[in-house]
Design an enzyme around this catalytic site. Structure first.
Site, PDB file in Angstrom:
ATOM      1  N   SER A 150       9.873  57.665 -52.649  1.00  0.00           N
ATOM      2  CA  SER A 150       9.366  56.522 -51.922  1.00  0.00           C
ATOM      3  C   SER A 150       8.533  57.000 -50.735  1.00  0.00           C
ATOM      4  CB  SER A 150      10.541  55.627 -51.502  1.00  0.00           C
ATOM      5  OG  SER A 150      10.122  54.305 -51.302  1.00  0.00           O
TER       6      SER A 150
ATOM      7  N   ASP B  18       9.028  49.520 -61.463  1.00  0.00           N
ATOM      8  CA  ASP B  18       9.048  49.544 -60.003  1.00  0.00           C
ATOM      9  C   ASP B  18       7.767  48.905 -59.477  1.00  0.00           C
ATOM     10  OD1 ASP B  18       9.126  50.162 -57.292  1.00  0.00           O
ATOM     11  OD2 ASP B  18       8.686  52.296 -57.603  1.00  0.00           O
TER      12      ASP B  18
ATOM     13  N   HIS C  42      12.578  52.325 -59.213  1.00  0.00           N
ATOM     14  CA  HIS C  42      12.223  53.054 -58.001  1.00  0.00           C
ATOM     15  C   HIS C  42      13.126  54.269 -57.775  1.00  0.00           C
ATOM     16  CE1 HIS C  42       9.846  53.047 -54.334  1.00  0.00           C
ATOM     17  NE2 HIS C  42      10.917  53.205 -53.586  1.00  0.00           N
TER      18      HIS C  42
END
Length: 496
Positions: A191, A425, A450
């Site tokens: 991320s 995601d 994710h």
């Protein structure tokens, strides 16, 4: 200290006033670890996948400002980092180092939750290092969080470039302390810290020989990615799970807008009476986006929510079906919406980061299951200016790190980066989904979510997820083999 505390409280108040009332679409949090609705009624729960018995905590005396030479720049703070020595082959064999670059949260749970490192450390004989991001956890400059967040003069040192220089300093220190100058370093992140990992490899190639960047939306800046991409993927995820669920959600917003607040408060079992319908809508939007972003097996929260909506256990009308989806996802808790909560350090920190440099223009277009709400930089910037007294720099990320024409830029310049994504995601829409070169590669899974690949392996993981991780491991081993081959003529002997 009382004045500092008062100023901090004023910042909290201003934050709550402006961002609970004026800006409906926020930049969804980037985190490898799924947490949502961590109110006093629903405290955060972390599921440990690995023991912390082998984790050692250290602190490094870190410079406040790596890029200036003013007296203030030489102030220091204690930066926390963790090391797991259990699997390391040692300095004499130049065994590798896996470095997890901390994200927008404390580092405490990273060894458990980002268990890809511990799952694979033994096969690499790797040392595991986890470095906390400045201004989070216990790595806070100026002696306290209240002082650090006091105003733009103290919080202005809170940015990605300073954080990566921190990581570089810590890694150099660790290698020097352990007498391991030839141990290759691979940086890993997911991320936001996946973005940091890819940028770190480009900015500090003399420190890291490679980077695994999971779910890193480095292209969600400027106009590179359509602004409505994130919410379009959320909508697609729900539509693929159930067309009737998708249509019910689509129709629910007008129902919420026209219903009496007293009815909505009763129907959705709110923790206190709603003051405006937007409170409920924001809660539902957060729930749907969280479910799509972290649609991990075996639970698959999108399917759970749609199962509740389609079953309609609380009635056949639209709002009763929506409530059934909430209950299916959250369970029979005492109350569901607007529970009392503590404003977390992550909420505060991430808001500053998105108000300064991580300006991802995410909005809602006309072709989704949500009400249209385009991103307005003018409105966003005004809110940030009111809160912090400074304006966002929307083009700084692409200026400093690049992003436009990324294949042309990196195919001759970059190397040894894995960009991994799960296409369910919503942030994958801003990720690198095609190989840039033979050594800057994209790995993606159609059903992935994710940062799922850097979570710990579980029995019963789907075959596509196992295969995805195996591809990453094979590439990383290739980097290390090549590094040793390149090192041998320089050093003569490596005791592997």
């Amino acid at each position: 200290m009382e004045n500092h505390s008062l100023l901090f409280q004023c910042l909290l108040f201003t934050f709550l006033m402006y961002f609970s009332s004026t800006h409906s679409v926020k930049i969804p949090r980037l985190s490898s670890i799924p947490t949502w609705d961590t109110s006093l009624h629903h405290p955060a729960t972390f599921y440990a996948k690995t023991s912390t018995d082998n984790i050692n905590t250290f602190y490094y005396k870190q410079l406040l400002d790596h890029f200036n030479y003013r007296p203030q720049s030489y102030k220091t703070f204690q930066q926390r980092y963790l090391i797991n020595f259990k699997y390391w082959g040692g300095a004499n064999s130049s065994a590798p180092i896996f470095a997890y670059l901390g994200a927008e949260e404390a580092i405490d749970y990273s060894p458990e939750d980002v268990a890809f490192l511990t799952d694979n450390a033994a096969s690499f004989n790797a040392l595991l290092v986890y470095i906390e991001h400045r201004y989070y956890g216990k790595s806070v400059p100026f002696g306290s969080r209240e002082e650090a967040f006091k105003n733009a003069r103290t919080i202005g040192y809170f940015n990605s470039a300073q954080a990566m220089a921190d990581y570089a300093s810590v890694l150099i220190h660790v290698k020097k302390t352990l007498h391991a100058p030839n141990s290759p370093v691979i940086v890993i992140g997911g991320s936001y810290c996946g973005m940091l990992a890819s940028w770190f490899r480009l900015k500090y190639p003399h420190i890291a020989i490679g980077a695994l960047a999971s779910s890193a939306p480095i292209l969600y800046f400027d106009d590179i990615t359509p602004q409505d991409g994130y919410y379009s993927v959320v909508s697609r995820d729900f539509r693929e799970a159930s067309e009737t669920c998708y249509q019910t959600i689509l129709q629910s917003w007008n129902e919420i807008d026209t219903a009496a607040l007293s009815f909505l408060s009763h129907r959705f079992n709110t923790c206190r009476p709603l003051n405006k319908s937007s409170e409920l809508k924001e809660y539902l939007i957060d729930m749907y986006t969280y479910a799509a972003q972290y649609n991990h097996p075996p639970r698959y929260p999108v399917t759970v929510i749609c199962g509740g909506i389609d079953k309609g256990s609380f009635g056949s009308d639209i709002l009763s079906k929506i409530y059934a989806g909430v209950v299916a996802f959250k369970g029979n808790t005492t109350c569901k919406v607007n529970a009392p909560s503590n404003l977390s350090e992550t909420t505060l920190g991430w808001k500053w980061q998105t108000c300064s440099e991580i300006v991802m223009p995410i909005g809602i277009g006309n072709n989704s299951m949500f009400q249209p709400d385009p991103f307005s930089f003018k409105s966003f910037a005004n809110d940030c200016k009111k809160l912090y007294g400074v304006s966002p720099r929307p083009h700084w990320i692409t200026t400093y790190y690049g992003g436009h024409n990324i294949k042309l830029s990196l195919q001759k310049f970059g190397s040894n980066i894995i960009f991994s994504n799960g296409l369910r995601d919503p942030y994958s829409i801003g990720g690198v989904l095609e190989n840039i070169s033979d050594t800057v590669v994209a790995i993606h899974a159609v059903n992935g979510s994710h940062c799922l690949d850097i979570m710990g392996a579980n029995h019963g993981d789907p075959e596509w997820l196992v295969e995805m991780r195996n591809k990453e491991i094979k590439i990383m081993k290739g980097w290390i083999t090549q590094y040793y081959d390149d090192l041998l003529p320089l050093n003569g002997t490596i005791n592997l």
